[in-house]
Design an enzyme around this catalytic site. Structure first.
Site, PDB file in Angstrom:
ATOM      1  N   LYS A  45       4.765  14.426 -51.042  1.00 14.82           N
ATOM      2  CA  LYS A  45       4.977  13.641 -52.239  1.00 14.82           C
ATOM      3  C   LYS A  45       3.861  12.622 -52.443  1.00 14.82           C
ATOM      4  CE  LYS A  45       9.940  13.473 -51.294  1.00 14.82           C
ATOM      5  NZ  LYS A  45      11.041  12.511 -50.992  1.00 14.82           N
ATOM      6  N   GLU A 101      -5.238  14.432 -52.221  1.00 15.44           N
ATOM      7  CA  GLU A 101      -4.387  13.941 -51.127  1.00 15.44           C
ATOM      8  C   GLU A 101      -4.386  12.415 -51.115  1.00 15.44           C
ATOM      9  OE1 GLU A 101      -2.035  14.085 -49.305  1.00 15.44           O
ATOM     10  OE2 GLU A 101      -2.397  14.739 -47.249  1.00 15.44           O
ATOM     11  N   ASP A 102      -3.316  11.846 -50.595  1.00 14.76           N
ATOM     12  CA  ASP A 102      -3.182  10.384 -50.614  1.00 14.76           C
ATOM     13  C   ASP A 102      -3.993   9.667 -49.536  1.00 14.76           C
ATOM     14  OD1 ASP A 102      -1.622  11.389 -48.523  1.00 14.76           O
ATOM     15  OD2 ASP A 102       0.208  10.332 -49.089  1.00 14.76           O
ATOM     16  N   ILE A 103      -3.997  10.256 -48.314  1.00 14.25           N
ATOM     17  CA  ILE A 103      -4.600   9.510 -47.201  1.00 14.25           C
ATOM     18  C   ILE A 103      -5.110  10.456 -46.119  1.00 14.25           C
ATOM     19  CG2 ILE A 103      -2.420   9.207 -45.927  1.00 14.25           C
ATOM     20  CD1 ILE A 103      -3.329   6.263 -45.437  1.00 14.25           C
ATOM     21  N   ASP A 105      -5.629  10.247 -42.274  1.00 15.85           N
ATOM     22  CA  ASP A 105      -5.355   9.435 -41.089  1.00 15.85           C
ATOM     23  C   ASP A 105      -5.938  10.157 -39.883  1.00 15.85           C
ATOM     24  OD1 ASP A 105      -4.345   7.729 -39.174  1.00 15.85           O
ATOM     25  OD2 ASP A 105      -2.242   8.185 -39.530  1.00 15.85           O
ATOM     26  N   GLY A 107      -6.389  13.410 -39.967  1.00 15.15           N
ATOM     27  CA  GLY A 107      -7.112  14.542 -40.539  1.00 15.15           C
ATOM     28  C   GLY A 107      -6.416  15.876 -40.315  1.00 15.15           C
ATOM     29  N   LEU A 108      -5.339  15.875 -39.551  1.00 13.73           N
ATOM     30  CA  LEU A 108      -4.620  17.122 -39.242  1.00 13.73           C
ATOM     31  C   LEU A 108      -4.131  17.850 -40.488  1.00 13.73           C
ATOM     32  CD1 LEU A 108      -2.336  16.313 -36.181  1.00 13.73           C
ATOM     33  CD2 LEU A 108      -3.907  18.265 -36.422  1.00 13.73           C
ATOM     34  N   LYS A 133      -8.434   5.911 -43.367  1.00 11.40           N
ATOM     35  CA  LYS A 133      -8.344   4.780 -42.449  1.00 11.40           C
ATOM     36  C   LYS A 133      -9.661   4.612 -41.706  1.00 11.40           C
ATOM     37  CE  LYS A 133      -3.388   4.763 -42.052  1.00 11.40           C
ATOM     38  NZ  LYS A 133      -2.204   4.918 -41.200  1.00 11.40           N
ATOM     39  N   ASP A 161       4.362   6.207 -48.454  1.00 13.73           N
ATOM     40  CA  ASP A 161       5.706   5.753 -48.114  1.00 13.73           C
ATOM     41  C   ASP A 161       5.817   5.371 -46.640  1.00 13.73           C
ATOM     42  OD1 ASP A 161       5.407   8.567 -47.293  1.00 13.73           O
ATOM     43  OD2 ASP A 161       7.476   8.342 -46.630  1.00 13.73           O
TER      44      ASP A 161
HETATM   45  P1  IMP Z   1      -3.018  12.992 -41.169  1.00 12.26           P
HETATM   46  O1  IMP Z   1      -2.607  14.417 -41.062  1.00 12.26           O
HETATM   47  O2  IMP Z   1      -2.837  12.250 -39.889  1.00 12.26           O
HETATM   48  O3  IMP Z   1      -4.398  12.801 -41.753  1.00 12.26           O
HETATM   49  O4  IMP Z   1      -2.011  12.269 -42.097  1.00 12.26           O
HETATM   50  C1  IMP Z   1      -1.870  12.603 -43.401  1.00 12.26           C
HETATM   51  C2  IMP Z   1      -0.452  12.366 -43.874  1.00 12.26           C
HETATM   52  O5  IMP Z   1       0.244  11.378 -43.101  1.00 12.26           O
HETATM   53  C3  IMP Z   1      -0.533  11.822 -45.259  1.00 12.26           C
HETATM   54  O6  IMP Z   1      -0.370  12.861 -46.190  1.00 12.26           O
HETATM   55  C4  IMP Z   1       0.594  10.825 -45.317  1.00 12.26           C
HETATM   56  O7  IMP Z   1       1.757  11.452 -45.821  1.00 12.26           O
HETATM   57  C5  IMP Z   1       0.844  10.412 -43.902  1.00 12.26           C
HETATM   58  N1  IMP Z   1       0.287   9.087 -43.559  1.00 12.26           N
HETATM   59  C6  IMP Z   1      -0.693   8.819 -42.659  1.00 12.26           C
HETATM   60  N2  IMP Z   1      -0.941   7.497 -42.586  1.00 12.26           N
HETATM   61  C7  IMP Z   1      -0.115   6.915 -43.479  1.00 12.26           C
HETATM   62  C8  IMP Z   1       0.124   5.525 -43.877  1.00 12.26           C
HETATM   63  O8  IMP Z   1      -0.505   4.555 -43.420  1.00 12.26           O
HETATM   64  N3  IMP Z   1       1.084   5.337 -44.817  1.00 12.26           N
HETATM   65  C9  IMP Z   1       1.794   6.354 -45.366  1.00 12.26           C
HETATM   66  N4  IMP Z   1       1.609   7.639 -45.038  1.00 12.26           N
HETATM   67  C10 IMP Z   1       0.670   7.923 -44.096  1.00 12.26           C
HETATM   68 MG    MG Z   2       3.992  10.954 -46.362  1.00 11.43          MG
END
Ligand code: IMP
Ligand code: MG
Length: 181
Positions: A45, A101-103, A105, A107-108, A133, A161
């Site tokens: 979302k 994409e929103d973020i 973190d 990268g997975l 980040k 969220d």
């Molecule tokens: P990644 O796979 O670790 O890069 O994380 C990506 C997903 O984790 C994003 O699509 C978010 O839904 C969630 N996420 C990671 N960090 C945050 C945060 O600080 N706030 C909210 N959602 C996050």
């Molecule tokens: Mg999320």
């Protein structure tokens, strides 16, 4: 403005977000100017608000499709596992695909998505990400369009969220540590 009591502080206000999206859309409009269609793949979302403001500013022909993934469940710690909850409606073979994409973190999520979409033989694949980040840059996973680099804290708002809460705040804010630790 009086932020919610779970909010530590506002990191990026609404005006700054929209100004940056203006710039990102302009860049996308320029770089895709010769294409006759782009498939915008918005990741639910979290990317819904970003997608909405971004696509309003696109002048290149495009359609919007959605995919829902799950990485975190209810907690703020990465489980390391990504699942497709809802797949795209449209086939993407031979299409120019732009992931929104929103973020970024760990990268997975993006790595997983990239693998799935590449396996569908897209014509091209780029990534447009609102936030990354600090210290999370990954040279093997470059972001083509990045909105903001933010501190390595849990952020909410503008689609992001914590356990599905605070998603509809119009700004990006740091969540109080006592809420998520
Ligand atoms: P990644 O796979 O670790 O890069 O994380 C990506 C997903 O984790 C994003 O699509 C978010 O839904 C969630 N996420 C990671 N960090 C945050 C945060 O600080 N706030 C909210 N959602 C996050
Ligand atoms: Mg999320």
């Amino acid at each position: 403005m009086n932020p919610h009591s779970d909010i530590e502080k506002i990191l990026v206000d609404e005006k700054t977000i929209l100004n940056r999206i203006d710039e990102m859309a302009a860049q996308i409009n320029t770089e895709y100017a010769d294409e006759d269609n782009i498939i915008i793949v918005s990741i639910l979302k979290g990317a819904f608000m970003f997608t909405s403001d971004l696509v309003k500013r696109l002048t290149v022909p495009h359609i919007v499709d959605f995919m829902a993934l799950s990485t975190y469940g209810e907690k703020s710690e990465a489980s390391g596992e990504v699942r497709v909850i809802m797949d795209l409606r449209h086939p993407v073979q031979n299409q120019h695909v732009l992931i929104v994409e929103d973020i970024f973190d760990t990268g997975l999520t993006l790595q997983f998505l990239e693998r799935i979409l590449q396996s569908r033989n897209v014509a091209s694949l780029k990534k447009c990400v609102l936030t990354q980040k600090e210290g999370r840059e990954n040279p093997s996973l470059n972001i083509d369009y990045l909105g903001f680099t933010i501190p390595d804290v849990w952020v909410v708002g503008y689609g992001l969220d914590y356990a599905d809460k605070h998603r509809t705040l119009p700004y990006i804010a740091e969540l109080k540590q006592e809420v998520y630790l």
